[in-house]
Design a protein around this motif. Structure first.
Motif, PDB file in Angstrom:
ATOM      1  N   UNK A 135      27.547 117.293  77.557  1.00 12.90           N
ATOM      2  CA  UNK A 135      28.288 117.024  78.798  1.00 12.90           C
ATOM      3  C   UNK A 135      29.087 115.729  78.711  1.00 12.90           C
ATOM      4  N   UNK A 136      28.453 114.666  78.213  1.00 17.39           N
ATOM      5  CA  UNK A 136      29.148 113.387  78.118  1.00 17.39           C
ATOM      6  C   UNK A 136      30.273 113.456  77.097  1.00 17.39           C
ATOM      7  N   UNK A 137      30.046 114.220  76.048  1.00 20.45           N
ATOM      8  CA  UNK A 137      31.083 114.381  75.032  1.00 20.45           C
ATOM      9  C   UNK A 137      32.314 115.055  75.644  1.00 20.45           C
ATOM     10  N   UNK A 138      32.058 116.124  76.392  1.00 17.70           N
ATOM     11  CA  UNK A 138      33.190 116.811  77.048  1.00 17.70           C
ATOM     12  C   UNK A 138      33.881 115.881  78.029  1.00 17.70           C
ATOM     13  N   UNK A 139      33.102 115.076  78.755  1.00 17.74           N
ATOM     14  CA  UNK A 139      33.710 114.137  79.694  1.00 17.74           C
ATOM     15  C   UNK A 139      34.613 113.152  78.949  1.00 17.74           C
ATOM     16  N   UNK A 140      34.150 112.636  77.821  1.00 16.65           N
ATOM     17  CA  UNK A 140      34.931 111.623  77.098  1.00 16.65           C
ATOM     18  C   UNK A 140      36.209 112.221  76.498  1.00 16.65           C
ATOM     19  N   UNK A 141      36.096 113.403  75.897  1.00 13.36           N
ATOM     20  CA  UNK A 141      37.324 113.990  75.326  1.00 13.36           C
ATOM     21  C   UNK A 141      38.277 114.406  76.450  1.00 13.36           C
ATOM     22  N   UNK A 142      37.753 114.887  77.580  1.00 13.33           N
ATOM     23  CA  UNK A 142      38.633 115.192  78.720  1.00 13.33           C
ATOM     24  C   UNK A 142      39.299 113.921  79.240  1.00 13.33           C
ATOM     25  N   UNK A 143      38.541 112.833  79.285  1.00 14.80           N
ATOM     26  CA  UNK A 143      39.099 111.571  79.782  1.00 14.80           C
ATOM     27  C   UNK A 143      40.280 111.134  78.919  1.00 14.80           C
ATOM     28  N   UNK A 144      40.151 111.306  77.594  1.00 12.78           N
ATOM     29  CA  UNK A 144      41.247 110.917  76.690  1.00 12.78           C
ATOM     30  C   UNK A 144      42.490 111.759  76.981  1.00 12.78           C
TER      31      UNK A 144
END
Lengths: 220, 220
Positions: A74-83
């Motif tokens: 979940x956090x990984x998806x959040x970080x790549x989405x944030x980028x």
């Protein structure tokens, strides 16, 4: 270094501050065209400089969190989405500046009728931008899907503005230069809608883990 | 799972295959305008579908490598640059399709003179694209800087094409529709050059760790 969860919260809050600046820029860029108010133009240019700084800061932070932590799904998806959302927001700031430049080029002459439709298109685009960012904040897939649907309506509005402007230009060559400036305003609004659509797609990926990118394109 | 170094090599080779497809699309999109060859248009549309698939595959791979490994500075920069370059390449595929659509809209009428300048602009843009990707492959900062400099020349070419087309349209209203299609071709070429510039900036970040993004914009 702060705790990972605090860093994620900070990243989210910076993205929201950036998106508020972008919304403000889009709103003022349209006012700079319709109200001919140079203070609005000035503010859009100031916003852009700040948006550019925020883009680099957010990118650095997200990259650092990816590198130093080993974030789970979940956090990984959040970080790549944030980028990705960060990148979209930065380009939206540029598009608002493009609209301001067209507004300045038009500021010494009376505007022809199609500007009535450009604010209508602008208000739809602003609504898409707001919804896409609300969908991100609230992790709301329905709101995100709503944005995807609106994109077609914006494309249809752009086409009708283009056709109307071409009609004016063909009938009266003195309107060619103004008509082209207004076409580029419509084009920039359409690209703003495309970026809102990108953000909505990122939200769906973030919330549901579904990659809808090229399905959305196939739909067009 | 393959070894991390092998995965990085595979990612690099897929990015290069994707960039070869993008170069092919840009080349053919201009031919579809100047040679009026429907087979070229068809191939650009086929390439786009493949480019879209590759974008998702490369994005997934780069994200997975970021997540499962804890890459050190150089590999981290390579992975985040790969995600950005991937995104630029995908958009370049879309821009080639935009050019093909304009070419198809123009395919039933004789072209006016400014198409002489559009191939000149196209050839500069193709050279920028090639250099930006060579700079990526060879990790060559000089080549990357060369791309940044060329961007100004492309913007100047676009401005002169715009002015020439506006002159035609003002003198002869029958050319309005064609003039607008050709302006959008020039606009799409300029955006291709912008993406090549983005890639060159990513290469400088990758090789030298220097973020030149908004310095480049300030230069314009």
């Amino acid at each position: 270094m702060r705790h990972f969860v605090e860093e994620l919260d900070y990243l989210r809050s910076r993205l929201l501050e950036m998106s508020a600046l972008v919304e403000d820029s889009v709103y003022r860029s349209v006012l700079s065209l319709t109200e001919r108010d140079p203070q609005q133009s000035q503010k859009v240019l100031q916003n852009e400089a700040e948006i550019n700084h925020m883009e680099i800061e957010i990118d650095d932070l997200a990259t650092r969190l990816l590198a130093l932590q080993q974030p789970m799904a979940t956090d990984l998806r959040f970080l790549t989405s944030a980028i990705k959302i960060n990148n979209d927001l930065e380009r939206m700031g540029d598009l608002a500046v493009n609209i301001v430049e067209r507004a300045l080029a038009l500021s010494n002459e009376p505007l022809m009728k199609p500007t009535i439709d450009i604010p209508a298109m602008a208000s739809r685009v602003q609504s898409m931008i707001r919804k896409s960012l609300d969908a991100f904040v609230k992790k709301d897939p329905e709101l995100a899907r709503n944005v995807l649907v609106s994109d077609d309506a914006v494309d249809a509005l752009r086409d009708s503005i283009y056709e109307e402007l071409i009609g004016y230009m063909e009938r009266d060559p003195k309107t060619v230069r103004q008509g082209i400036n207004l076409m580029f305003v419509a084009r920039n609004l359409e690209r703003l809608a495309d970026h809102a659509t990108n953000i909505a797609e990122d939200v769906l990926f973030l919330v549901e883990g579904v990659d809808v990118r090229h399905h959305a394109e196939a739909r067009e």
